[in-house]
Design a protein around this motif. Sequence first.
Motif, short mmCIF file in Angstrom:
data_model
loop_
_atom_site.label_atom_id
_atom_site.label_comp_id
_atom_site.label_asym_id
_atom_site.label_seq_id
_atom_site.Cartn_x
_atom_site.Cartn_y
_atom_site.Cartn_z
N GLY B 91 -23.38 6.88 107.35
CA GLY B 91 -22.30 7.80 107.00
C GLY B 91 -22.57 9.16 107.60
O GLY B 91 -21.73 10.05 107.61
N SER B 108 -19.52 2.61 111.19
CA SER B 108 -19.50 3.86 110.43
C SER B 108 -19.18 3.54 108.96
O SER B 108 -18.36 2.69 108.67
CB SER B 108 -18.44 4.78 111.03
N LYS B 109 -19.86 4.22 108.04
CA LYS B 109 -19.58 4.03 106.61
C LYS B 109 -18.39 4.86 106.20
O LYS B 109 -18.27 5.99 106.66
CB LYS B 109 -20.79 4.50 105.80
N PRO B 110 -17.55 4.42 105.32
CA PRO B 110 -17.54 3.08 104.72
C PRO B 110 -17.01 2.07 105.74
O PRO B 110 -16.07 2.36 106.45
CB PRO B 110 -16.56 3.24 103.55
N TYR B 111 -17.65 0.92 105.78
CA TYR B 111 -17.30 0.00 106.86
C TYR B 111 -16.22 -1.00 106.47
O TYR B 111 -15.96 -1.25 105.30
CB TYR B 111 -18.53 -0.72 107.41
N ASP B 112 -15.62 -1.55 107.51
CA ASP B 112 -14.52 -2.49 107.36
C ASP B 112 -15.14 -3.88 107.12
O ASP B 112 -15.83 -4.41 107.97
CB ASP B 112 -13.71 -2.47 108.68
#
Lengths: 677, 129
Positions: B91, B108-112
């Motif tokens: 993040g 990248s956080k939050p991730y898909d």
Amino acid sequence: MAVRGVRRGLESTVTSERDDDTRRLEALALYEIMDTPPEPEFDDIVLLASELCQTPVAMVSLLETERQWFKARIGFDLPETPISQSVCAHALKSTGLLIIPDLTADPRTSENRLVTEPPHIRFYAGAPLIAPDGVTIGTLCVIDSQVRPEGLSLTQKKSLLALARQVVVLLEMRRNSSRKDDLFRRQKRISSEVRAIAASSIAAQEAGGIGTFDIDVATGRMKISAEGCRIFRLPVQDEYPANIIYDFILAEDRHLPSADKTRAEGTALLEAEYRISTPSEGVRWIARRASFHHDSDGRPVRMVGTLQDITEQRAAQARMQAMIELGDVLRDMEDVQQAAFDAAELMARALGASRAGFGMVDPVAETVLMHRDWRAPGVDTLEGLHHFRDYGSFIEDLRRGETVLIGDVTTDPRTRDHCQTLLDIGIRVLVNVPIFDKGQFNLVVFVHYDEPHDWKQREIDFVRSVGDRLQAGIGRLLAEQDQDILNRELSHRLKNTLSIVQAIATQTLRAVPDRGPIESFEKRLQALSSAHDVLIHRNWTGAAISDLVTDTLDRIGMLERAQISGPAIFIGPKATQSVMLLLHELATNAVKYGGLSNGSGKVRVSWDVAGSVDQVQLTFTWKESGGPPVTEPTQRGFGSRLIRMGLLGTGNVDIRYEATGIEVVMRASLSHLQEAG
Amino acid sequence: MGQSQMFARPAVLVVEDEPLLRMMAVDLVEDAGFEAIEAANADEAIKILECRSDIRVVFTDIDMPGSMDGLLLAAAVRDRWPPIEIILTSGHVHISEVEVPLGGVFFSKPYDHSALTQTLQSMATIEGH
């Protein structure tokens, strides 16, 4: 509707605009100013404007019908541009300042070639030049190659308007004095009073430090005025051999004055600036302007002209130049040490010093670690660790944040007991500027002379001013670095928090068989997080609409099925987050039910601005085509409610369920969209 | 132990210091059809890697306390266990600032979740060939 209203408004003002054009052209013609050579008074004003506003470019721009021409300019190459490239033209209608913080974001200028192509200008501020009869003939403007969201300070605004009034005063004076010149010439031809007038004119010249000379080309004898003699430090007498100046001119400037040969040929430089060495005042700069008088065969017989000691002007110019360059250094600096070195070098050059640099201070141990320094030829470096107390007691003043200026280390009470140590390392005169970080004295910028230096008050002011600006500039840089770290830390925490929210939701809803809502939720969180990414990359100042649209469609893998068009427009951080969520809903709906739900449909995303200067409205259109037939949904979910709230959460949304696909048109005030908070 | 290699699901080592996020990641990995092994920091992850040979993918957070962060862990994995696939997440840093090791993937956080699931599955498939 709004657009059409605006167009009609423009048409109705066409007639009065034409009148304004005519009056402006008449006023310009009366000033007899267009296409005249540069004049120092105007050059000084743009120099001041650029310095005051901290911009690389400043200009006096005069507007005709088809072009704008610059009477004076600094930092800009072209002497004129077509009116189509003129930002100033937008300033004519107003009696106040026109300030455009980001030319790429303003619909009036975003397509301007000076913006879209080199020199890529970004910031503009212009003050109108209003003639006494009320006609605006042009502007005094400043331009930056970087966007300046903060615009100008109140002082800068006031100063720019004051300087613009000064330009008009100069134009008026110039017009009056050129009338006087005409009269003078005519009188000279007919009147026997020529001598008296000439004498008084010479007296006026001498008061201004201007000497006159008259060289007989055949004999090489030079008649020279008393002031002329004083300029060359010669005993006052009427006549000298013209070549006497070769006795004191500096070797490297010997090619500049006239010589027997160049006078006989008439090829001597008409304007020359050269240096002479004087016994009591060191090297002086002389400006000489001349013209030739010819006989009936066209051969030069006399060379007459003026002399002026311009040493002080040159020093003043050098200081002014240094101040302007310091502005650049401070504006562009990314590294405190480099900025400190550059500033020290600028100071040293402007002051003709022998050494300059900076050192990192340990205020407890009272030591300074000198970094690489700038040095005149033959001067040794001071790199390495030094103890302040070895050189005197001036550290006390530095600790208080005072700039230390010691005119002569052998006599100043702070250093005279240690003067031999200083003299041994080539310091006769010493300037120290302390720089503080978080209240701690940790950096010192210094300038040294190895010879005594006769300080003028202006030089002292200059040193203090550089010191103050350096302190403020470095302070600002350090604060920005802190802010940057803080921004990143906040971003990190926020994104971690979003991740944890995601985790909690996933866990909480684990037992729910329908995965749809939890997936929607997760994707909305990601849209919010993306908005955050875009913002943090622009230091939380806002985002380009095109970036938001591209990012959204890219995230769902539909970029190649979208047609995106619109001017480069930035919106503020608050609007960025809501617009990003909105775009996410539009895109999600398209993928689920609309134009992007089959293999062939498309979406067109476009935006534009229209309206008057203070009420620009953004219109944003999302239009799908080629998807399955759409109908208005009977139930309103979170997504469609969000869409209906519009760009600013206040509605103004038209949704049409056309057979070919959904069309959503949203409108909002551009200034509201661009608000920071 | 008693289970035959043939039926063993491929193993993914999840390295994450934040318990909630680790829990979510473990669920995701298991839902994607893998065996999830947990580590709370890089040192723990190294110990696990040293005594297990069935790990196909290391899925690690970058920002972790301890002697090693996720990037150092990824470098160590690339160095000592080259066949293991690497997925990084953070993040804090942006993809442009991360030097993702060869063959590694960054989220990248939050991730898909669905994108990550797909990546895991394709890594395991390629590995299987």
